[in-house]
Scaffold this active site. Structure first.
Site, short mmCIF file in Angstrom:
data_model
loop_
_atom_site.label_atom_id
_atom_site.label_comp_id
_atom_site.label_asym_id
_atom_site.label_seq_id
_atom_site.Cartn_x
_atom_site.Cartn_y
_atom_site.Cartn_z
N LYS A 13 0.84 -1.21 0.00
CA LYS A 13 0.00 0.00 0.00
C LYS A 13 0.87 1.26 0.00
O LYS A 13 0.63 2.19 -0.77
CB LYS A 13 -0.92 0.02 1.24
CG LYS A 13 -1.88 -1.15 1.32
CD LYS A 13 -2.79 -1.06 2.54
CE LYS A 13 -2.10 -1.16 3.86
NZ LYS A 13 -1.45 -2.46 4.13
N ARG A 88 -10.11 0.60 9.08
CA ARG A 88 -9.67 -0.79 9.24
C ARG A 88 -10.71 -1.63 9.97
O ARG A 88 -10.49 -2.84 10.15
CB ARG A 88 -8.39 -0.81 10.08
CG ARG A 88 -7.11 -0.89 9.28
CD ARG A 88 -5.97 -0.72 10.25
NE ARG A 88 -4.82 -1.47 9.89
CZ ARG A 88 -3.73 -0.91 9.35
NH1 ARG A 88 -3.70 0.37 9.08
NH2 ARG A 88 -2.69 -1.66 9.08
N ARG A 127 11.51 -5.64 4.51
CA ARG A 127 11.34 -4.18 4.30
C ARG A 127 12.40 -3.38 5.07
O ARG A 127 12.71 -3.65 6.23
CB ARG A 127 9.95 -3.74 4.77
CG ARG A 127 9.79 -2.21 4.77
CD ARG A 127 8.37 -1.76 4.89
NE ARG A 127 7.65 -2.43 5.95
CZ ARG A 127 6.33 -2.43 6.05
NH1 ARG A 127 5.60 -1.79 5.16
NH2 ARG A 127 5.74 -3.06 7.04
N ARG A 160 11.34 -1.65 10.70
CA ARG A 160 10.28 -1.34 11.66
C ARG A 160 10.23 -2.40 12.75
O ARG A 160 10.37 -3.59 12.46
CB ARG A 160 8.92 -1.30 10.93
CG ARG A 160 8.50 0.09 10.53
CD ARG A 160 7.32 0.12 9.61
NE ARG A 160 6.13 -0.60 10.04
CZ ARG A 160 4.98 -0.62 9.36
NH1 ARG A 160 4.88 0.08 8.24
NH2 ARG A 160 3.95 -1.30 9.79
N ARG A 171 -0.79 -9.45 12.80
CA ARG A 171 -1.38 -8.39 11.95
C ARG A 171 -2.26 -8.99 10.85
O ARG A 171 -3.32 -8.48 10.54
CB ARG A 171 -0.26 -7.53 11.35
CG ARG A 171 0.30 -6.54 12.36
CD ARG A 171 1.70 -6.09 12.03
NE ARG A 171 1.81 -5.32 10.81
CZ ARG A 171 2.97 -5.04 10.20
NH1 ARG A 171 4.10 -5.46 10.71
NH2 ARG A 171 2.98 -4.33 9.10
P1 AP5 Z 1 4.80 -1.49 1.73
O1 AP5 Z 1 4.46 -0.65 0.54
O2 AP5 Z 1 5.57 -0.86 2.84
O3 AP5 Z 1 3.51 -2.26 2.28
P2 AP5 Z 1 2.25 -1.74 3.11
O4 AP5 Z 1 1.05 -2.44 2.58
O5 AP5 Z 1 2.22 -0.24 3.15
O6 AP5 Z 1 2.62 -2.36 4.52
P3 AP5 Z 1 2.45 -1.85 6.00
O7 AP5 Z 1 3.13 -2.88 6.85
O8 AP5 Z 1 2.92 -0.44 6.16
O9 AP5 Z 1 0.96 -1.95 6.21
P4 AP5 Z 1 0.24 -2.09 7.53
O10 AP5 Z 1 -1.16 -1.94 7.11
O11 AP5 Z 1 0.56 -3.29 8.33
O12 AP5 Z 1 0.91 -0.94 8.43
P5 AP5 Z 1 0.45 0.52 8.82
O13 AP5 Z 1 1.65 1.36 8.81
O14 AP5 Z 1 -0.76 0.96 8.10
O15 AP5 Z 1 5.63 -2.76 1.16
C1 AP5 Z 1 6.17 -3.73 2.03
C2 AP5 Z 1 7.57 -4.14 1.51
O16 AP5 Z 1 7.45 -4.81 0.26
C3 AP5 Z 1 8.54 -2.97 1.26
O17 AP5 Z 1 9.83 -3.39 1.60
C4 AP5 Z 1 8.45 -2.73 -0.25
O18 AP5 Z 1 9.66 -2.19 -0.75
C5 AP5 Z 1 8.19 -4.15 -0.77
N1 AP5 Z 1 7.35 -4.19 -1.95
C6 AP5 Z 1 6.23 -3.44 -2.17
N2 AP5 Z 1 5.68 -3.79 -3.36
C7 AP5 Z 1 6.48 -4.77 -3.87
C8 AP5 Z 1 6.43 -5.55 -5.08
N3 AP5 Z 1 5.47 -5.39 -5.97
N4 AP5 Z 1 7.39 -6.47 -5.29
C9 AP5 Z 1 8.38 -6.66 -4.38
N5 AP5 Z 1 8.49 -5.95 -3.22
C10 AP5 Z 1 7.53 -5.04 -2.98
O19 AP5 Z 1 -0.02 0.27 10.34
C11 AP5 Z 1 0.90 -0.07 11.35
C12 AP5 Z 1 0.17 -0.18 12.68
O20 AP5 Z 1 -0.42 1.08 13.03
C13 AP5 Z 1 -0.98 -1.20 12.75
O21 AP5 Z 1 -0.53 -2.51 13.00
C14 AP5 Z 1 -1.79 -0.61 13.92
O22 AP5 Z 1 -1.19 -0.93 15.16
C15 AP5 Z 1 -1.67 0.89 13.71
N6 AP5 Z 1 -2.76 1.43 12.87
C16 AP5 Z 1 -2.62 2.01 11.64
N7 AP5 Z 1 -3.83 2.35 11.14
C17 AP5 Z 1 -4.75 1.98 12.07
C18 AP5 Z 1 -6.17 2.04 12.12
N8 AP5 Z 1 -6.90 2.53 11.09
N9 AP5 Z 1 -6.79 1.56 13.22
C19 AP5 Z 1 -6.08 1.08 14.26
N10 AP5 Z 1 -4.74 0.96 14.27
C20 AP5 Z 1 -4.07 1.41 13.18
#
Ligand code: AP5
Length: 219
Positions: A13, A88, A127, A160, A171
């Site tokens: 994402k 979410r 990552r 991270r 997760r």
């Molecule tokens: P990346 O693009 O970083 O993936 P992502 O989907 O953004 O992953 P996240 O881990 O950031 O998502 P998440 O939803 O768990 O975390 P968030 O920060 O929202 O890609 C991942 C890796 O793959 C990278 O190394 C990239 O280079 C590589 N890659 C990408 N595309 C590729 C491809 N096509 N081919 C090969 N490699 C590729 O949330 C974190 C925490 O915050 C949650 O766990 C929760 O505790 C809290 N939180 C956030 N939002 C809420 C909410 N709405 N409600 C409650 N808690 C929340």
């Protein structure tokens, strides 16, 4: 243009959000990023959120809804935004509906990125992130020119704390239980567009462009 980007943790994402932000000149709001900034500042929101993020659990809905509500008050989001990681849960989606209704705004498209669990685990555990500009890398898929150094700004890369196998499993479980039901919520409204995120970043961009067909930065 007002977009939501959804999908399991680590599906890509943030990577696609960076592309959309640059290509469509649209503001990007990531709730995960907002929480990580608060944790780095060690403010009261960060202190509250830290345990949840470290354990891979969701921060309580009321806290996250308030955070998004406050963020969307900023004038920079008047013209549009890409919301990443929110909503979410069903209550978060309902709260977003209320916030948008009050502002007389509507969501144009909800992108739903999909990939196998194996791909996701491999992406998350490899990552690496730039400590200065936030650029995303991967130890095997998207390597920087010099190990552990950002190509854009020369700062050190870091991993991270929630990017370990145990937390990723939690997760993913929480995603299946609490977030996946939301897809139907948006599909029923005709807003959901599935994006196959299994291929390379270039492949993913093509899929995103297909899904966004018909929208441009003047919409
Ligand atoms: P990346 O693009 O970083 O993936 P992502 O989907 O953004 O992953 P996240 O881990 O950031 O998502 P998440 O939803 O768990 O975390 P968030 O920060 O929202 O890609 C991942 C890796 O793959 C990278 O190394 C990239 O280079 C590589 N890659 C990408 N595309 C590729 C491809 N096509 N081919 C090969 N490699 C590729 O949330 C974190 C925490 O915050 C949650 O766990 C929760 O505790 C809290 N939180 C956030 N939002 C809420 C909410 N709405 N409600 C409650 N808690 C929340």
């Amino acid at each position: 243009m007002r977009l939501l980007i959804m999908g399991p943790p680590g599906v890509g994402k943030g990577t696609m959000a960076a592309y959309i932000k640059k290509t469509y000149n649209i503001s990007h709001i990531s709730t995960g990023e907002l929480y990580r900034e608060a944790i780095a500042r060690m403010n009261s929101l960060g202190t509250l959120a830290k345990g949840y993020l470290d354990r891979g659990e969701l921060v309580p809905d009321a806290v996250t809804v308030d955070l998004v509500k406050e963020t969307l008050k900023k004038s920079e989001y008047k013209e549009g935004f890409l919301l990443d990681g929110f909503p979410r849960t069903i209550p978060q989606a309902q709260a977003l509906d209320d916030i948008l209704e009050e502002k007389q705004w509507k969501i144009d498209v909800v992108l739903n990125l999909t990939a196998d669990d194996e791909t996701i685990i491999e992406r998350i555990t490899g990552r690496r992130i730039c400590s200065n500009c936030g650029a995303l890398y991967h130890t095997t898929n998207i390597k920087p020119a010099v190990d552990d150094i950002c190509d854009n700004c020369g700062a050190a890369l870091f991993q991270r704390p929630d990017d370990n196998r145990e937390t990723v499993a939690r997760r993913l479980k929480i995603y299946r239980e609490q977030t996946e039901p939301l897809l139907e919520y948006y599909r029923r409204r005709g807003l959901l567009r599935d994006v196959d995120a299994e291929g390379t970043v270039a492949d993913n961009i093509k899929e995103v462009e297909k899904a966004l067909g018909g929208f441009n930065d003047n919409d």
